[in-house]
Motif scaffolding. Structure first.
Motif, short mmCIF file in Angstrom:
data_model
loop_
_atom_site.label_atom_id
_atom_site.label_comp_id
_atom_site.label_asym_id
_atom_site.label_seq_id
_atom_site.Cartn_x
_atom_site.Cartn_y
_atom_site.Cartn_z
N CYS A 131 0.83 -1.20 0.00
CA CYS A 131 0.00 0.00 0.00
C CYS A 131 0.87 1.25 0.00
O CYS A 131 0.62 2.19 -0.76
N SER A 132 1.90 1.28 0.84
CA SER A 132 2.75 2.47 0.94
C SER A 132 3.56 2.68 -0.35
O SER A 132 3.78 3.81 -0.77
N ARG A 133 4.00 1.58 -0.99
CA ARG A 133 4.76 1.72 -2.24
C ARG A 133 3.89 2.29 -3.35
O ARG A 133 4.32 3.17 -4.11
N LEU A 134 2.66 1.79 -3.45
CA LEU A 134 1.74 2.31 -4.46
C LEU A 134 1.42 3.78 -4.18
O LEU A 134 1.42 4.61 -5.10
N ARG A 135 1.17 4.10 -2.93
CA ARG A 135 0.84 5.47 -2.55
C ARG A 135 2.00 6.41 -2.84
O ARG A 135 1.81 7.52 -3.35
N ARG A 136 3.22 5.95 -2.54
CA ARG A 136 4.40 6.77 -2.77
C ARG A 136 4.55 7.12 -4.25
O ARG A 136 4.80 8.27 -4.61
N GLY A 137 4.41 6.13 -5.10
CA GLY A 137 4.56 6.37 -6.53
C GLY A 137 3.54 7.36 -7.07
O GLY A 137 3.86 8.24 -7.88
N ILE A 138 2.31 7.25 -6.58
CA ILE A 138 1.25 8.17 -7.02
C ILE A 138 1.54 9.59 -6.55
O ILE A 138 1.40 10.56 -7.30
N LEU A 139 1.96 9.72 -5.29
CA LEU A 139 2.22 11.06 -4.75
C LEU A 139 3.43 11.71 -5.42
O LEU A 139 3.45 12.93 -5.62
N TYR A 140 4.43 10.94 -5.79
CA TYR A 140 5.56 11.49 -6.55
C TYR A 140 5.05 12.05 -7.88
O TYR A 140 5.45 13.14 -8.32
N ARG A 141 4.20 11.29 -8.54
CA ARG A 141 3.66 11.74 -9.83
C ARG A 141 2.87 13.03 -9.68
O ARG A 141 3.00 13.96 -10.47
N VAL A 142 2.04 13.07 -8.64
CA VAL A 142 1.21 14.26 -8.40
C VAL A 142 2.09 15.46 -8.07
O VAL A 142 1.81 16.58 -8.52
N ALA A 143 3.17 15.25 -7.32
CA ALA A 143 4.09 16.35 -7.00
C ALA A 143 4.67 16.93 -8.29
O ALA A 143 4.82 18.15 -8.42
N ASP A 144 5.01 16.07 -9.22
CA ASP A 144 5.51 16.54 -10.53
C ASP A 144 4.45 17.37 -11.24
O ASP A 144 4.73 18.45 -11.78
N GLU A 145 3.22 16.86 -11.25
CA GLU A 145 2.13 17.54 -11.96
C GLU A 145 1.83 18.91 -11.36
O GLU A 145 1.50 19.86 -12.08
N LEU A 146 1.96 19.01 -10.04
CA LEU A 146 1.66 20.27 -9.35
C LEU A 146 2.85 21.22 -9.31
O LEU A 146 2.69 22.39 -8.95
N GLY A 147 4.02 20.73 -9.66
CA GLY A 147 5.22 21.56 -9.56
C GLY A 147 5.63 21.78 -8.13
O GLY A 147 6.26 22.81 -7.78
N ALA A 148 5.31 20.82 -7.25
CA ALA A 148 5.68 20.93 -5.82
C ALA A 148 7.18 20.72 -5.65
O ALA A 148 7.75 19.81 -6.24
N THR A 149 7.80 21.56 -4.84
CA THR A 149 9.24 21.43 -4.58
C THR A 149 9.53 20.66 -3.31
O THR A 149 10.64 20.19 -3.11
N LYS A 150 8.54 20.53 -2.42
CA LYS A 150 8.70 19.76 -1.20
C LYS A 150 7.44 18.92 -0.98
O LYS A 150 6.32 19.38 -1.27
N ILE A 151 7.63 17.70 -0.49
CA ILE A 151 6.52 16.82 -0.13
C ILE A 151 6.53 16.66 1.38
O ILE A 151 7.50 16.13 1.95
N ALA A 152 5.49 17.15 2.06
CA ALA A 152 5.44 17.13 3.53
C ALA A 152 4.61 15.94 4.02
O ALA A 152 3.45 15.79 3.63
#
Length: 315
Positions: A131-152
């Motif tokens: 579950c955590s691996r799947l969630r991590r991959g999705i959140l990394y992708r979303v960070a790219d899409e949003l142009g986020a520089t930090k993931i909290a």
């Protein structure tokens, strides 16, 4: 007691409750501000993607970061992101309503990881890893899409200590969750602003703020997880030995490589007597002396020579 007296008593109780909440909020802001300063977590112009699960920790993290944003000496933006993993019965309206009322920028990402996890993991086995691996991959992708520089992420002090003991007990490693680190894909910086915050303070704060908590029914229904066992151990120590948790976390910030046994961290093979005195040298015949953990400050989380930031002034 007449109506006027009852009203005065109620008002006094409300004032005390408000005072205690403000005091607790100040403590949490101080701890978060110290962590941000110590590890340079947030910089000018950052876009911080706050991962919001619907639990007490992530609600508190968002609340404190929004508060600090108003007084910080730098400009940074915040976007709250929730991953709807399509768990049965998930109250999908709760977070959008809360975030909309809060007036914060947010995104709800819908990905059916629940079906994948329940299909792949045998019944009775722990689902957290996949579950955590799947969630991590999705959140990394979303960070790219949003142009986020930090993931909290909302991991607090006890989460960090639990991970340390889990790795020691079951993985044979001295390893934990760092307050700040580059992600495993090398593209993002992950931060944990609650690194210095006590879980019991977060619990009290979340209760006082009456956050609309959303439980994780997927992993929360699995009893006797290793993390739960270690967490119970830490809670027991904290109750029976005041100051021990503070002392253990302080130790994570006072590592002496020459007094461990990792040849990758210290060059034991080439250690030679050269007549030069050294602070980290061995004192084989000295008896170790230790201070009483109960006397350690509640917010003690830094080495003796590290400066402490003010609650809001520096950050």
């Amino acid at each position: 007691m007449n109506a006027a007296t009852e009203t005065a008593a109620l008002s006094e109780a409300e004032q005390k409750q408000k005072y205690n909440l403000n005091k607790l909020a100040k403590q949490l802001r101080h701890a978060v501000g110290d962590a941000i300063n110590d590890f340079n977590m947030i910089e000018q112009g950052d876009k911080v993607m706050v991962c919001l699960s619907g639990g007490k920790d992530s609600y508190t993290m968002l609340d404190i970061l929004l508060s600090l944003q108003k007084s910080a000496p730098i400009d940074f933006s915040i976007v709250a992101v929730n991953l709807d993993q399509k768990q049965p019965g998930f109250p999908e309206q709760v977070l959008p309503e809360y975030l909309k009322a809060l007036g914060v920028d947010y995104r709800i990402i819908e990905e059916d990881t629940y079906s994948i996890v329940t299909r792949v993991v045998p019944e009775g086995k722990t689902t957290c890893g996949l579950c955590s691996r799947l969630r991590r991959g999705i959140l990394y992708r979303v960070a790219d899409e949003l142009g986020a520089t930090k993931i909290a992420l909302g991991h607090h002090r006890e989460d960090i200590l639990e991970t340390l003991f889990l790795n020691m007990f079951y993985g044979g490693k001295m390893k934990s969750m760092p307050p700040k680190l580059v992600s495993d894909d090398g593209k993002h910086v992950v931060i944990r602003p609650l690194a210095y915050c006590r879980e019991k303070d977060i619990v009290r704060f979340a209760q006082a703020k009456q956050y609309p908590i959303i439980p994780c029914n997927l992993c929360g229904s699995q009893p006797n997880l290793q993390r739960e066992v270690v967490g119970d151990m830490l809670k027991d120590w904290d109750k029976r030995f005041p100051g021990r948790i503070e002392s253990m976390f302080r130790a994570m910030r006072n590592v002496v490589p020459s007094h461990m046994a990792d040849t990758k961290l210290y060059d034991f093979a080439n250690a030679r007597a050269d007549g030069v005195a050294r602070e980290d040298g061995d004192k084989a015949f000295d008896r170790e002396s230790f201070s009483d953990p109960a006397r350690i400050s509640i917010l003690a989380s830094r080495p003796d020579d590290a400066p402490s930031a003010s609650a809001c002034g520096d950050f």
